[in-house]
Design a protein around this motif. Structure first.
Motif, mmCIF file in Angstrom:
data_model
loop_
_atom_site.group_PDB
_atom_site.id
_atom_site.type_symbol
_atom_site.label_atom_id
_atom_site.label_comp_id
_atom_site.label_asym_id
_atom_site.label_seq_id
_atom_site.Cartn_x
_atom_site.Cartn_y
_atom_site.Cartn_z
ATOM 1 N N THR A 60 0.834 -1.207 0.000
ATOM 2 C CA THR A 60 0.000 0.000 0.000
ATOM 3 C C THR A 60 0.865 1.252 0.000
ATOM 4 O OG1 THR A 60 -1.789 -1.168 1.126
ATOM 5 C CG2 THR A 60 -1.824 1.238 1.236
ATOM 6 N N CYS A 61 1.950 1.235 0.749
ATOM 7 C CA CYS A 61 2.877 2.378 0.756
ATOM 8 C C CYS A 61 3.399 2.657 -0.651
ATOM 9 C CB CYS A 61 4.052 2.120 1.697
ATOM 10 S SG CYS A 61 3.631 2.063 3.441
ATOM 11 N N LEU A 62 3.790 1.603 -1.357
ATOM 12 C CA LEU A 62 4.290 1.765 -2.726
ATOM 13 C C LEU A 62 3.216 2.311 -3.656
ATOM 14 C CD1 LEU A 62 6.438 -1.469 -3.185
ATOM 15 C CD2 LEU A 62 7.266 0.887 -3.274
ATOM 16 N N LYS A 63 2.011 1.775 -3.544
ATOM 17 C CA LYS A 63 0.912 2.240 -4.400
ATOM 18 C C LYS A 63 0.607 3.708 -4.147
ATOM 19 C CE LYS A 63 -1.380 -2.244 -4.774
ATOM 20 N NZ LYS A 63 -2.585 -3.021 -4.413
ATOM 21 N N MET A 64 0.534 4.081 -2.867
ATOM 22 C CA MET A 64 0.230 5.468 -2.527
ATOM 23 C C MET A 64 1.335 6.404 -3.005
ATOM 24 S SD MET A 64 -1.406 5.042 1.280
ATOM 25 C CE MET A 64 -2.030 6.725 1.395
ATOM 26 N N ALA A 65 2.581 6.001 -2.790
ATOM 27 C CA ALA A 65 3.722 6.827 -3.195
ATOM 28 C C ALA A 65 3.763 7.014 -4.705
ATOM 29 C CB ALA A 65 5.019 6.202 -2.688
ATOM 30 N N CYS A 66 3.535 5.947 -5.433
ATOM 31 C CA CYS A 66 3.544 6.021 -6.895
ATOM 32 C C CYS A 66 2.407 6.911 -7.395
ATOM 33 C CB CYS A 66 3.421 4.616 -7.472
ATOM 34 S SG CYS A 66 3.575 4.541 -9.260
ATOM 35 N N LYS A 67 1.231 6.719 -6.838
ATOM 36 C CA LYS A 67 0.061 7.499 -7.262
ATOM 37 C C LYS A 67 0.269 8.998 -7.013
ATOM 38 C CE LYS A 67 -4.265 7.083 -8.661
ATOM 39 N NZ LYS A 67 -4.624 6.526 -9.937
ATOM 40 N N ASN A 68 0.806 9.350 -5.856
ATOM 41 C CA ASN A 68 1.022 10.762 -5.542
ATOM 42 C C ASN A 68 2.134 11.360 -6.402
ATOM 43 O OD1 ASN A 68 0.020 12.950 -4.175
ATOM 44 N ND2 ASN A 68 1.005 12.476 -2.240
ATOM 45 N N GLY A 81 -0.211 19.414 -7.409
ATOM 46 C CA GLY A 81 -0.674 18.061 -7.694
ATOM 47 C C GLY A 81 -0.569 17.107 -6.524
ATOM 48 N N LEU A 82 0.127 17.517 -5.453
ATOM 49 C CA LEU A 82 0.190 16.652 -4.275
ATOM 50 C C LEU A 82 -1.213 16.413 -3.741
ATOM 51 C CD1 LEU A 82 3.220 17.895 -2.145
ATOM 52 C CD2 LEU A 82 2.911 15.626 -3.133
ATOM 53 N N MET A 83 -1.548 15.160 -3.507
ATOM 54 C CA MET A 83 -2.876 14.827 -2.998
ATOM 55 C C MET A 83 -2.869 14.731 -1.478
ATOM 56 S SD MET A 83 -4.421 11.985 -5.583
ATOM 57 C CE MET A 83 -2.968 11.144 -6.207
ATOM 58 N N LYS A 84 -3.970 15.135 -0.870
ATOM 59 C CA LYS A 84 -4.154 14.938 0.558
ATOM 60 C C LYS A 84 -4.327 13.447 0.804
ATOM 61 C CE LYS A 84 -6.252 19.380 1.528
ATOM 62 N NZ LYS A 84 -7.390 20.090 2.077
ATOM 63 N N TYR A 85 -4.063 13.029 2.023
ATOM 64 C CA TYR A 85 -4.118 11.608 2.384
ATOM 65 C C TYR A 85 -5.476 10.990 2.034
ATOM 66 C CZ TYR A 85 -3.193 7.398 5.100
ATOM 67 O OH TYR A 85 -2.997 6.094 5.485
ATOM 68 N N SER A 86 -6.553 11.652 2.405
ATOM 69 C CA SER A 86 -7.889 11.104 2.147
ATOM 70 C C SER A 86 -8.180 11.019 0.642
ATOM 71 C CB SER A 86 -8.962 11.946 2.850
ATOM 72 O OG SER A 86 -8.907 13.288 2.412
ATOM 73 N N THR A 87 -7.755 12.015 -0.101
ATOM 74 C CA THR A 87 -7.937 12.004 -1.554
ATOM 75 C C THR A 87 -7.141 10.875 -2.187
ATOM 76 O OG1 THR A 87 -8.190 14.404 -1.507
ATOM 77 C CG2 THR A 87 -7.753 13.410 -3.651
ATOM 78 N N LEU A 89 -6.241 8.013 -0.764
ATOM 79 C CA LEU A 89 -6.897 6.733 -0.465
ATOM 80 C C LEU A 89 -8.077 6.487 -1.399
ATOM 81 C CD1 LEU A 89 -6.845 6.638 3.441
ATOM 82 C CD2 LEU A 89 -5.493 5.243 1.871
ATOM 83 N N SER A 90 -8.880 7.513 -1.639
ATOM 84 C CA SER A 90 -10.019 7.387 -2.558
ATOM 85 C C SER A 90 -9.551 7.098 -3.976
ATOM 86 C CB SER A 90 -10.848 8.673 -2.557
ATOM 87 O OG SER A 90 -11.409 8.892 -1.296
ATOM 88 N N SER A 91 -8.485 7.754 -4.376
ATOM 89 C CA SER A 91 -7.937 7.572 -5.719
ATOM 90 C C SER A 91 -7.460 6.136 -5.931
ATOM 91 C CB SER A 91 -6.790 8.556 -5.933
ATOM 92 O OG SER A 91 -6.187 8.358 -7.180
ATOM 93 N N LEU A 92 -6.878 5.543 -4.890
ATOM 94 C CA LEU A 92 -6.387 4.163 -5.005
ATOM 95 C C LEU A 92 -7.529 3.170 -5.200
ATOM 96 C CD1 LEU A 92 -3.507 3.840 -2.397
ATOM 97 C CD2 LEU A 92 -3.349 3.958 -4.878
ATOM 98 N N LYS A 93 -8.691 3.463 -4.634
ATOM 99 C CA LYS A 93 -9.842 2.569 -4.792
ATOM 100 C C LYS A 93 -10.307 2.522 -6.237
ATOM 101 C CE LYS A 93 -11.479 3.090 -0.088
ATOM 102 N NZ LYS A 93 -12.519 3.623 0.789
ATOM 103 N N LYS A 94 -10.119 3.631 -6.955
ATOM 104 C CA LYS A 94 -10.550 3.713 -8.349
ATOM 105 C C LYS A 94 -9.529 3.117 -9.308
ATOM 106 C CE LYS A 94 -12.983 7.975 -7.367
ATOM 107 N NZ LYS A 94 -12.918 9.424 -7.478
ATOM 108 N N ASP A 95 -8.245 3.402 -9.046
ATOM 109 C CA ASP A 95 -7.199 3.007 -9.999
ATOM 110 C C ASP A 95 -5.862 2.911 -9.271
ATOM 111 O OD1 ASP A 95 -5.885 2.466 -12.429
ATOM 112 O OD2 ASP A 95 -5.468 4.592 -12.736
#
Length: 111
Positions: A60-68, A81-87, A89-95
């Motif tokens: 999950t750390c890798l996914k979040m880091a890559c996505k941000n 473009g930096l996303m807030k933590y809650s944003t 997490l929501s983004s990871l659920k989609k893609d």
């Protein structure tokens, strides 16, 4: 006992790698064209660390880091473009970025 528990290597468009607990993880970057790469590494490192502090798994750390990081490179400047933590997490659920995991049986000694 005082050494690193995990090692992380970012590799630009080829994603990033982590070795932790005798497992090699690779997060695959999306095939996107960056607007600017300034701040991508900082976004990756800070997001990975924040997720780890919050108790998230290595994957999950890798996914979040890559996505941000990918969000940052789609904008001008190091912080846009930096996303807030809650944003995030929501983004990871989609893609969520894809992860490859390999168990290391021998050959790499961790200290």
């Amino acid at each position: 006992n005082f050494g690193a528990k995990s090692v992380i290597i970012t590799n630009g468009k080829d994603g990033a790698y982590t070795i932790s607990n005798n497992k090699l993880y690779q997060v695959l970057a999306s095939n996107i064209k960056p607007k600017e790469t300034t701040g991508a590494g900082d976004a990756f490192a800070s997001t990975f660390l924040a997720a780890k502090i919050k108790g998230k798994s290595i994957e999950t750390c890798l996914k979040m880091a890559c996505k941000n990081s990918e969000s940052v490179i789609m904008n001008d400047g190091a912080k846009n473009g930096l996303m807030k933590y809650s944003t995030l997490l929501s983004s990871l659920k989609k893609d969520a970025p894809k992860i490859k995991k390999t168990v290391i049986k021998s050959g790499i000694k961790t200290y």
